[in-house]
Design a protein around this motif. Structure first.
Motif, short mmCIF file in Angstrom:
data_model
loop_
_atom_site.label_atom_id
_atom_site.label_comp_id
_atom_site.label_asym_id
_atom_site.label_seq_id
_atom_site.Cartn_x
_atom_site.Cartn_y
_atom_site.Cartn_z
N LEU A 98 -19.40 32.91 38.50
CA LEU A 98 -19.44 34.37 37.84
C LEU A 98 -19.16 34.31 36.49
N GLU A 99 -19.93 35.32 35.81
CA GLU A 99 -19.80 35.28 34.31
C GLU A 99 -18.59 35.85 34.02
N PRO A 100 -18.09 35.73 32.69
CA PRO A 100 -16.96 36.52 32.21
C PRO A 100 -16.99 38.01 32.65
N ARG A 101 -15.72 38.18 33.06
CA ARG A 101 -15.58 39.77 33.34
C ARG A 101 -16.33 40.49 34.72
N GLY A 102 -17.27 39.52 35.01
CA GLY A 102 -18.06 39.46 36.28
C GLY A 102 -17.24 39.88 37.49
N LEU A 103 -17.84 40.66 38.58
CA LEU A 103 -17.25 41.09 39.83
C LEU A 103 -18.08 40.46 40.90
N ARG A 104 -17.52 39.89 41.99
CA ARG A 104 -18.13 39.60 43.28
C ARG A 104 -17.77 40.96 43.90
N GLU A 105 -18.73 41.80 44.08
CA GLU A 105 -18.49 43.11 44.75
C GLU A 105 -17.47 43.26 45.72
N LEU A 106 -16.97 44.33 46.24
CA LEU A 106 -16.10 44.53 47.55
C LEU A 106 -16.90 44.51 48.86
N HIS A 107 -16.51 43.54 49.52
CA HIS A 107 -17.09 43.33 50.84
C HIS A 107 -16.35 42.73 51.79
N TRP A 108 -16.99 42.39 52.94
CA TRP A 108 -15.85 41.55 53.95
C TRP A 108 -16.97 40.59 54.72
N HIS A 109 -16.28 39.76 55.67
CA HIS A 109 -16.82 38.67 56.23
C HIS A 109 -16.88 38.77 57.58
N PRO A 110 -17.92 39.20 58.54
CA PRO A 110 -17.65 39.65 59.71
C PRO A 110 -17.56 38.44 60.81
N ASN A 111 -17.92 37.33 60.43
CA ASN A 111 -17.88 36.24 61.47
C ASN A 111 -17.08 35.06 61.13
N ALA A 112 -16.19 34.96 60.10
CA ALA A 112 -15.07 33.96 59.99
C ALA A 112 -14.34 34.22 58.87
N GLU A 113 -12.96 33.73 58.81
CA GLU A 113 -12.10 33.83 57.73
C GLU A 113 -12.83 33.00 56.59
N GLU A 114 -12.32 33.37 55.25
CA GLU A 114 -12.81 32.79 53.96
C GLU A 114 -11.74 31.84 53.46
N TRP A 115 -12.01 30.52 53.22
CA TRP A 115 -11.44 29.59 52.57
C TRP A 115 -11.89 29.40 51.28
N LEU A 116 -11.11 29.43 50.24
CA LEU A 116 -11.53 29.37 48.78
C LEU A 116 -10.78 28.19 48.15
N TYR A 117 -11.39 27.57 47.05
CA TYR A 117 -10.81 26.55 46.13
C TYR A 117 -11.54 26.94 44.84
N PHE A 118 -10.69 27.45 44.00
CA PHE A 118 -11.19 27.68 42.39
C PHE A 118 -11.15 26.31 41.67
N HIS A 119 -12.29 26.05 41.28
CA HIS A 119 -12.63 24.86 40.62
C HIS A 119 -12.66 25.21 39.09
N ARG A 120 -12.77 26.43 38.44
CA ARG A 120 -12.65 26.52 37.19
C ARG A 120 -12.56 28.08 36.93
N GLY A 121 -11.66 28.35 35.52
CA GLY A 121 -11.71 29.77 35.12
C GLY A 121 -10.26 30.40 35.98
N LYS A 122 -10.33 31.74 35.76
CA LYS A 122 -9.03 32.52 36.15
C LYS A 122 -9.84 33.67 36.94
N ALA A 123 -9.20 34.03 38.13
CA ALA A 123 -9.74 35.02 38.94
C ALA A 123 -8.43 36.15 39.41
#
Length: 217
Positions: A98-123
């Protein structure tokens, strides 16, 4: 674990097993190093009964996998699931940039919980699970998180200069999401306007094609 196993096996057994002198194993490290310096091997190994093929062998190199064309601008998405990696029946993943100040839009996942690992940057992300229950989190490189299945959320790159990169993991055979904006756009505009108490013309301007990424301003 290989060297740890070797050092905990009698030398005479090792010598007999591999058909070599016991002294061959004098320099094996006594403690598993986890990470060590070395060189990349380009040597192919011949096998007596041929190589693995078809369902017996799956090798997937993410770095050579092209990004998936998605609507919106300001980000890159790479999915790895059963649609492009057939053995992946119970796990799916995505690598997201995701580019600086970019947004991953409002959404949800209907089939599974989401596990995340942040590799670089701030969110920053706000997670909503219903019944007025929501929480906002700040993440940085090295952080992990879990968003419940069907929980509404977004992810924003809060840096003005640095790209945000993270990995998503799902206990599913595919990566799937539903866009809030698209859902609203495909619902009768008067119903949305009445529910949210906003001007109907605002609702009509919502794009009917989901915008996976929204570029920063």
């Amino acid at each position: 674990m290989l060297d740890d196993w070797i050092t905990h096996t009698p030398r005479d057994i090792l010598a007999k097993n591999f058909g070599v002198d016991p002294s061959v194993f004098d320099t094996v490290p006594s403690k598993f190093p986890y990470i060590l310096n070395g060189t990349v091997s380009e040597e192919a190994t011949d096998t007596p009964q041929g190589t693995l093929t078809g369902n017996s062998s799956y090798v997937y190199r993410t770095y050579s996998h092209p990004s998936e064309p998605v609507p919106g601008t300001g980000g890159v998405l790479r999915k790895i699931d059963s649609r492009n990696f057939p053995i992946s029946k119970t796990i799916a993943a995505a690598v997201v940039e995701l580019e600086p100040r970019g947004l991953r839009e409002l959404h949800w996942h209907p089939n599974a919980e989401e596990w995340l690992y942040f590799h670089r940057g701030k969110a920053r992300a706000t997670v909503f699970i219903g019944d007025s229950k929501a929480r906002t989190f700040d993440f940085r490189a090295g952080d992990t998180g879990v968003f419940p299945e069907d929980s509404g959320h977004y992810i924003e790159n809060t840096s003005d200069t640095e790209k945000l990169i993270w990995v998503e993991i799902y206990k599913s055979d595919r990566v799937a999401d539903i866009s809030l904006a698209q859902w609203l756009a495909l619902t009768p505009a008067d119903v949305v306007a009445q529910t949210l108490k906003v001007d109907i013309e605002v609702v009509k301007r919502i794009k009917k094609e989901k915008q996976t990424f929204v570029a920063g301003k």
